[in-house]
Motif scaffolding. Structure first.
Motif, short mmCIF file in Angstrom:
data_model
loop_
_atom_site.label_atom_id
_atom_site.label_comp_id
_atom_site.label_asym_id
_atom_site.label_seq_id
_atom_site.Cartn_x
_atom_site.Cartn_y
_atom_site.Cartn_z
N ASP A 45 0.81 -1.31 0.03
CA ASP A 45 0.14 0.11 0.13
C ASP A 45 0.87 1.40 0.08
OD1 ASP A 45 0.99 -0.22 2.45
OD2 ASP A 45 -0.98 -0.38 3.60
N LEU A 46 2.01 1.06 -0.60
CA LEU A 46 2.92 2.27 -0.47
C LEU A 46 2.44 3.62 -1.10
CD1 LEU A 46 6.02 2.88 0.02
CD2 LEU A 46 6.66 2.40 -2.40
N PRO A 47 1.69 3.84 -2.13
CA PRO A 47 1.12 4.83 -2.37
C PRO A 47 0.20 5.59 -1.45
CG PRO A 47 0.90 3.64 -4.24
CD PRO A 47 1.36 2.86 -3.35
N GLU A 48 -0.56 4.84 -0.56
CA GLU A 48 -1.39 5.29 0.30
C GLU A 48 -0.56 5.79 1.60
OE1 GLU A 48 -4.52 6.73 2.33
OE2 GLU A 48 -4.41 6.16 0.33
N ARG A 49 0.61 5.11 1.77
CA ARG A 49 1.44 5.52 3.17
C ARG A 49 2.17 6.76 2.65
NH1 ARG A 49 2.79 1.36 6.54
NH2 ARG A 49 1.97 -0.65 6.13
N PHE A 50 2.48 6.97 1.65
CA PHE A 50 3.05 8.17 1.24
C PHE A 50 2.11 9.23 1.16
CE2 PHE A 50 6.32 6.48 -1.98
CZ PHE A 50 7.20 6.08 -0.94
N ARG A 51 0.68 9.23 0.84
CA ARG A 51 -0.40 10.19 1.16
C ARG A 51 -0.45 10.53 2.47
NH1 ARG A 51 -2.46 8.05 -3.77
NH2 ARG A 51 -3.26 6.17 -2.73
N ARG A 52 -0.62 9.59 3.37
CA ARG A 52 -0.72 9.61 4.69
C ARG A 52 0.42 9.97 5.51
NH1 ARG A 52 -4.66 4.77 6.75
NH2 ARG A 52 -6.01 4.78 5.09
N GLU A 53 1.57 9.82 5.09
CA GLU A 53 2.97 10.13 5.65
C GLU A 53 2.94 9.07 6.74
OE1 GLU A 53 3.66 14.22 6.44
OE2 GLU A 53 3.31 14.92 4.57
N ALA A 54 2.65 7.89 6.35
CA ALA A 54 2.63 6.79 7.31
C ALA A 54 4.10 6.07 7.39
CB ALA A 54 1.55 5.90 7.09
N PRO A 55 4.24 5.40 8.34
CA PRO A 55 5.70 4.84 8.42
C PRO A 55 5.62 3.59 7.52
CG PRO A 55 4.36 4.36 10.42
CD PRO A 55 3.73 5.47 9.74
N LEU A 56 6.87 3.31 7.21
CA LEU A 56 6.85 2.15 6.04
C LEU A 56 7.29 0.86 6.85
CD1 LEU A 56 9.10 4.02 3.44
CD2 LEU A 56 6.63 3.52 3.57
N ASN A 57 6.85 -0.28 6.54
CA ASN A 57 7.35 -1.53 7.12
C ASN A 57 8.85 -1.57 6.31
OD1 ASN A 57 4.78 -2.36 7.83
ND2 ASN A 57 4.19 -2.85 5.97
N THR A 58 9.72 -2.29 7.33
CA THR A 58 10.98 -2.78 7.15
C THR A 58 10.93 -4.19 6.30
OG1 THR A 58 11.66 -1.71 8.83
CG2 THR A 58 13.37 -3.03 8.16
N ALA A 59 11.66 -4.28 5.22
CA ALA A 59 11.82 -5.69 4.43
C ALA A 59 12.32 -6.44 5.45
CB ALA A 59 12.30 -4.98 3.25
N ASP A 60 11.95 -7.79 5.22
CA ASP A 60 12.78 -8.72 5.67
C ASP A 60 13.62 -9.54 4.78
OD1 ASP A 60 13.64 -11.20 6.62
OD2 ASP A 60 11.71 -11.99 7.66
N PHE A 61 14.78 -9.27 4.58
CA PHE A 61 15.83 -9.40 3.62
C PHE A 61 16.05 -10.95 3.40
CE2 PHE A 61 16.46 -5.10 3.32
CZ PHE A 61 16.40 -4.82 1.96
N SER A 62 15.82 -11.55 4.68
CA SER A 62 15.96 -13.15 4.70
C SER A 62 14.95 -13.72 4.06
CB SER A 62 16.18 -13.45 6.20
OG SER A 62 14.92 -13.50 6.70
N THR A 63 13.72 -13.29 3.72
CA THR A 63 12.78 -13.88 2.95
C THR A 63 12.56 -13.48 1.49
OG1 THR A 63 11.03 -12.25 3.81
CG2 THR A 63 11.49 -14.23 5.24
N LEU A 64 13.14 -12.26 1.21
CA LEU A 64 12.97 -11.82 -0.02
C LEU A 64 13.57 -12.84 -1.38
CD1 LEU A 64 13.82 -8.14 0.14
CD2 LEU A 64 11.59 -9.18 0.02
N TYR A 65 12.99 -12.99 -2.39
CA TYR A 65 13.09 -13.91 -3.62
C TYR A 65 13.45 -15.23 -2.86
CZ TYR A 65 13.80 -9.04 -4.99
OH TYR A 65 13.47 -7.63 -5.16
N SER A 66 12.76 -15.89 -1.97
CA SER A 66 13.02 -17.25 -1.56
C SER A 66 12.20 -18.30 -2.22
CB SER A 66 12.83 -17.18 -0.28
OG SER A 66 11.41 -17.21 0.09
#
Length: 79
Positions: A45-66
């Motif tokens: 929901d990145l565009p909505e987070r930008f609109r609301r100036e909400a905090p971003l989730n931190t990516a868990d790099f250990s699970t990306l592209y697994s």
């Protein structure tokens, strides 16, 4: 023989400006092209987070592209 190499966007389109996580944002300049990779995976929901100036989730790099669902479908959405 021409050796292939990666070209920066401004080499291909010299009159354009772009922004991505790899290049710092220049205050006061508008980008014609903006790239988001990992931030979109962790924040579907990145565009909505930008609109609301909400905090971003931190990516868990250990699970990306697994190849598994974890890390792609389990990030918390805004309420």
């Amino acid at each position: 023989m021409v050796t292939p190499r990666a070209l920066a966007t401004d080499e291909i389109f010299p009159a354009s400006s772009s922004s991505s996580g790899a290049r710092p944002r220049t205050p006061g300049r508008r980008a014609e092209l903006v790239a988001y990779g990992v931030p979109f995976i962790a924040n579907p929901d990145l565009p909505e987070r930008f609109r609301r100036e909400a905090p971003l989730n931190t990516a868990d790099f250990s699970t990306l592209y697994s190849g598994e669902e974890k890390g792609y479908t389990d990030y918390p959405a805004l309420r």
